[in-house]
Motif scaffolding. Structure first.
Motif, PDB file in Angstrom:
ATOM      1  N   VAL A 172       0.851  -1.178   0.000  1.00  0.00           N
ATOM      2  CA  VAL A 172       0.000   0.000   0.000  1.00  0.00           C
ATOM      3  C   VAL A 172       0.892   1.236   0.000  1.00  0.00           C
ATOM      4  N   ARG A 173       0.686   2.083  -0.981  1.00  0.00           N
ATOM      5  CA  ARG A 173       1.473   3.309  -1.079  1.00  0.00           C
ATOM      6  C   ARG A 173       0.687   4.450  -0.470  1.00  0.00           C
ATOM      7  N   LEU A 205       0.396  12.891   2.110  1.00  0.00           N
ATOM      8  CA  LEU A 205       0.360  12.440   3.492  1.00  0.00           C
ATOM      9  C   LEU A 205       1.630  12.795   4.272  1.00  0.00           C
ATOM     10  N   PRO A 206       2.842  12.646   3.716  1.00  0.00           N
ATOM     11  CA  PRO A 206       4.018  13.068   4.480  1.00  0.00           C
ATOM     12  C   PRO A 206       4.023  14.568   4.784  1.00  0.00           C
ATOM     13  N   LEU A 207       3.354  15.362   3.941  1.00  0.00           N
ATOM     14  CA  LEU A 207       3.282  16.793   4.213  1.00  0.00           C
ATOM     15  C   LEU A 207       2.301  17.088   5.345  1.00  0.00           C
ATOM     16  N   TRP A 208       1.299  16.244   5.497  1.00  0.00           N
ATOM     17  CA  TRP A 208       0.262  16.470   6.499  1.00  0.00           C
ATOM     18  C   TRP A 208       0.629  15.897   7.863  1.00  0.00           C
TER      19      TRP A 208
END
Length: 174
Positions: free
Chosen positions: A84-85, A90-93
Motif C-alpha cells: 500500500v502506497r 500524506l508526508p506533508l500532512w
C-alpha cells in the motif's frame, strides 16, 4: 372508506406479520386490526400470499464447503498483495496530525498567501501619465460589406492605430 389510520397501518402490515415492527407500533397496529375490517382483509390477503410464496420456494442446497476452503487457501498463497502506497500529500500532512492549532494556522496561512496572490495590485497596464490625452475614434466605411475599419488616433502624440475587422473568417485575404 379508508381512514388515515388505515393508510398508516397498511404500510406496516408486512413488518407486523414478520415480527419486525417495534413493540409500540405493533400494539397500535393490532389494536387497529381489531377495529377495522378492511385492514384485517388486507392482512389475510398478505397471509395467503406469503403461504403461496413459501410453498413455491425450494430449499437451497447446502453449499459444498469441502472445495471452497482449499481453493481459497490456494488463492491466498498464490497471490501476493501489492504494498500500500501512501498518497503524496500524506508526508506533508503528518507533522500537523494531532495538532489542531498548527493545522488551523497552516490553513489560514495558505488562505492568506492565496488571497495575496489574487489581490489586485497597482495598475500595471496603464500608460504613463504623459500619454493621457484625448483619443479620437473613427468608424471608416468600406466598399466591402464583410469588412470594417476602426481608426484610433491621438492628436497630441501623433499616434494612429488602425484595426481591420473581417466578419468572414473563412476568407484568405487580408
Amino acid at each position: 372508506m379508508t381512514k388515515l389510520a388505515c393508510l398508516w397501518i397498511r404500510g406496516r402490515l408486512e413488518r407486523l406479520m414478520d415480527g419486525a415492527l417495534g413493540l409500540r407500533a405493533a400494539r397500535a397496529a393490532e389494536a387497529h386490526l381489531g377495529r377495522c375490517e378492511g385492514c384485517r382483509a388486507e392482512r389475510d390477503r398478505l397471509n395467503r400470499l406469503h403461504a403461496l410464496l413459501r410453498e413455491s420456494l425450494t430449499a437451497p442446497a447446502d453449499p459444498d464447503w469441502g472445495r471452497f476452503w482449499p481453493g481459497l487457501r490456494t488463492r491466498i498463497l498464490r497471490e501476493h498483495p501489492e504494498p500500500v502506497r501512501e498518497p503524496w500529500w500524506l508526508p506533508l500532512w503528518k507533522p500537523f496530525w494531532g495538532h489542531p492549532r498548527l493545522a488551523v494556522g497552516g490553513v489560514m496561512a495558505a488562505v492568506f498567501a492565496l488571497t495575496l496572490s489574487f489581490w489586485p495590485g497597482g495598475d500595471v497596464a496603464a500608460p504613463p501619465a504623459a500619454w493621457a490625452g484625448p483619443v479620437v475614434v473613427q468608424d471608416v466605411a468600406t466598399s466591402d460589406p464583410q469588412r470594417g475599419v476602426m481608426v484610433y488616433s491621438s492628436p497630441d502624440h501623433d499616434v494612429t492605430v488602425i484595426w481591420v475587422f473581417n466578419s468572414d473568417e473563412s476568407s484568405e485575404e487580408s
